[in-house]
Design a protein around this motif. Structure first.
Motif, mmCIF file in Angstrom:
data_model
loop_
_atom_site.group_PDB
_atom_site.id
_atom_site.type_symbol
_atom_site.label_atom_id
_atom_site.label_comp_id
_atom_site.label_asym_id
_atom_site.label_seq_id
_atom_site.Cartn_x
_atom_site.Cartn_y
_atom_site.Cartn_z
ATOM 1 N N SER A 47 0.923 -1.182 -0.104
ATOM 2 C CA SER A 47 0.052 0.140 -0.035
ATOM 3 C C SER A 47 0.896 1.167 -0.034
ATOM 4 O O SER A 47 1.891 1.280 0.569
ATOM 5 C CB SER A 47 -0.948 0.154 1.403
ATOM 6 O OG SER A 47 -1.678 1.149 1.307
ATOM 7 N N LEU A 48 0.442 2.370 -0.489
ATOM 8 C CA LEU A 48 0.999 3.616 -0.583
ATOM 9 C C LEU A 48 -0.172 4.570 0.151
ATOM 10 O O LEU A 48 0.054 5.138 1.292
ATOM 11 C CB LEU A 48 1.435 4.366 -1.885
ATOM 12 C CG LEU A 48 2.221 5.620 -1.865
ATOM 13 C CD1 LEU A 48 3.277 5.491 -3.064
ATOM 14 C CD2 LEU A 48 1.206 6.579 -2.029
ATOM 15 N N THR A 50 -3.290 4.248 1.266
ATOM 16 C CA THR A 50 -3.816 3.656 2.450
ATOM 17 C C THR A 50 -3.073 3.945 3.594
ATOM 18 O O THR A 50 -3.174 4.257 4.767
ATOM 19 C CB THR A 50 -4.377 2.110 2.289
ATOM 20 O OG1 THR A 50 -5.508 2.328 1.097
ATOM 21 C CG2 THR A 50 -5.095 1.859 3.589
ATOM 22 N N ARG A 110 -5.738 -4.758 5.990
ATOM 23 C CA ARG A 110 -5.546 -4.879 4.489
ATOM 24 C C ARG A 110 -5.415 -6.408 4.450
ATOM 25 O O ARG A 110 -4.158 -6.619 4.644
ATOM 26 C CB ARG A 110 -4.622 -3.989 3.875
ATOM 27 C CG ARG A 110 -4.267 -4.362 2.259
ATOM 28 C CD ARG A 110 -3.523 -3.231 1.548
ATOM 29 N NE ARG A 110 -4.695 -2.343 1.139
ATOM 30 C CZ ARG A 110 -4.642 -1.208 0.151
ATOM 31 N NH1 ARG A 110 -3.390 -1.374 -0.445
ATOM 32 N NH2 ARG A 110 -5.355 -0.459 0.094
ATOM 33 N N HIS A 147 -13.586 -1.871 -0.672
ATOM 34 C CA HIS A 147 -12.479 -0.858 -0.063
ATOM 35 C C HIS A 147 -13.310 0.124 0.432
ATOM 36 O O HIS A 147 -13.207 1.039 -0.256
ATOM 37 C CB HIS A 147 -11.602 -0.823 -1.191
ATOM 38 C CG HIS A 147 -10.152 -0.071 -0.772
ATOM 39 N ND1 HIS A 147 -9.959 0.375 0.212
ATOM 40 C CD2 HIS A 147 -9.321 0.390 -1.577
ATOM 41 C CE1 HIS A 147 -8.799 1.058 0.419
ATOM 42 N NE2 HIS A 147 -8.616 1.103 -0.882
ATOM 43 N N CYS A 274 -8.637 5.078 -8.544
ATOM 44 C CA CYS A 274 -8.186 4.870 -7.026
ATOM 45 C C CYS A 274 -6.940 4.772 -6.810
ATOM 46 O O CYS A 274 -6.363 5.152 -5.797
ATOM 47 C CB CYS A 274 -8.576 3.547 -6.301
ATOM 48 S SG CYS A 274 -8.064 1.966 -7.223
HETATM 49 N N1 CP Z 1 -6.150 3.332 -3.556
HETATM 50 C C1 CP Z 1 -5.394 2.796 -2.509
HETATM 51 O O1 CP Z 1 -5.952 2.100 -1.549
HETATM 52 O O2 CP Z 1 -3.921 2.693 -2.803
HETATM 53 P P1 CP Z 1 -3.172 2.118 -1.941
HETATM 54 O O3 CP Z 1 -2.981 0.637 -2.432
HETATM 55 O O4 CP Z 1 -1.625 2.490 -2.509
HETATM 56 O O5 CP Z 1 -3.263 2.162 -0.529
#
Ligand code: CP
Ligand code: AN0
Length: 318
Positions: A47-48, A50, A110, A147, A274
């Motif tokens: 993830s970035l 989130t 997650r 999500h 997203c």
């Molecule tokens: N859109 C989103 O959740 O991005 P990440 O997967 O980078 O968290």
């Protein structure tokens, strides 16, 4: 609020949006609420946005934060009950979860769909074990089928940019080199169906989503027809859901890549995604760089949706 996993958990959307716009005006307004409270964020997948936006949201509320990447540094975890643990996993989720619950006040998880067993994924087996065994309020940071933090941010963004009361919102499938989860499109459909927007889903045959999420949305297999008059275009890839194709890539047809050709038949639509996005697979450079692209404000609103959700979970601790 005792958990946040789906649109129903946030309650009345108009109230949730009002709270979001209030916080957007002063995101530190509730900085005392989370004093001496700890958020634990648990990632089974990368993830970035989130990871960063949810930490920032916790800081906005005065919280302490711990982040655990399950597959880096922690013990590899067995998730199946009844398995004889003589393999490469030294710890079971059923011990690790209540232990993690001892060290925090709120838990974010997650855990993407694994595409090995549709029932395992669609029963939200991992997320529900955290809800059942952690002893703490749990929220989804993208689970197998939804999500909600993303979808809430998407709704905030559409409300900010819409020019009419009932905009036409089109969610389009687009090609990707890897099989991606249905969580984002499922969740976006669930939230759009909870509004009075004119919501359309377009994808190639074979990419039908779970009817439980599609609801009353119109499904149009002709992408150009779907785009006609659209006010918002929400692009996303997802792997097949139906039958034996579950988790499979059925098409990489780049005629579905969102370009000026499709955007030309819209009502000067805003482009949304997203992120992370594969340029020139999902969308062309020109479209994602155009003035109509709102993917960055959309990502910025992840801090706002997370701040509202954490605030409500903290208020639920009292
Ligand atoms: N859109 C989103 O959740 O991005 P990440 O997967 O980078 O968290
Ligand atoms: C927010 C998106 C997360 C994930 N994306 C990838 C590339 O795995 C997905 O498509 O669900």
């Amino acid at each position: 609020m005792k958990k946040f996993t789906c649109v129903q958990d946030i309650g009345d959307l108009k109230s949730a949006l009002a709270e979001a716009f209030e916080i957007k005006k002063d995101r530190f307004k509730y900085v005392e609420l989370g004093r001496n409270k700890t958020l634990m964020m648990i990632f089974f997948n990368s993830s970035l946005r989130t990871r960063l936006s949810t930490q920032k949201a916790a800081f906005n509320l005065g919280m302490n934060v711990m982040v655990l990447d399950i597959n880096q540094g922690a013990w590899r975890l067995e998730t199946e009950r009844g398995v004889i643990m003589d393999g490469d996993k030294p710890e079971h989720l059923l011990e690790a979860i209540p232990v993690m619950g001892c060290y925090c006040d709120l838990i974010g998880v997650r855990s993407f769909a694994r595409f090995e067993d549709r029932d395992f994924d669609y029963k939200e087996t991992i997320l529900n074990q955290f809800i059942q065994y952690s002893g703490r309020p749990v929220f989804s940071m993208e689970a197998a089928t939804r999500h909600p933090l993303q979808s809430f941010a998407d709704l905030i963004t559409i409300e900010e940019y819409k020019k009419t009361a009932r905009p036409k919102v089109v969610m389009t499938w687009a090609p990707h080199p890897r099989p991606l989860p249905q969580a984002v499109p499922n969740s976006f459909a669930e939230w759009m169906n909870a509004t009075d927007y004119d919501f359309v889903i377009t994808h190639p045959e074979g990419y039908e989503l779970d009817p439980a999420f599609v609801g009353d949305a119109k499904v149009e297999y002709d992408q150009m027809k779907a785009f006609e008059g659209a006010d918002f275009v929400y692009a996303k890839n997802w792997a097949a859901y139906t039958g034996d194709n579950y988790g499979q890539i059925l098409s990489k047809d780049r005629a579905w890549t969102v370009s000026d050709r499709q955007m030309a038949v819209t009502n000067n639509a805003h482009f949304m995604h997203c992120l992370p996005v594969r340029r020139n697979m999902i969308v062309t450079d020109d479209v994602i760089e155009s003035p109509q692209s709102i993917v960055i404000p959309e990502a910025a609103n992840r801090e706002i949706s997370a701040t509202v959700v954490l605030k409500r979970l903290l208020e639920g601790l009292k």
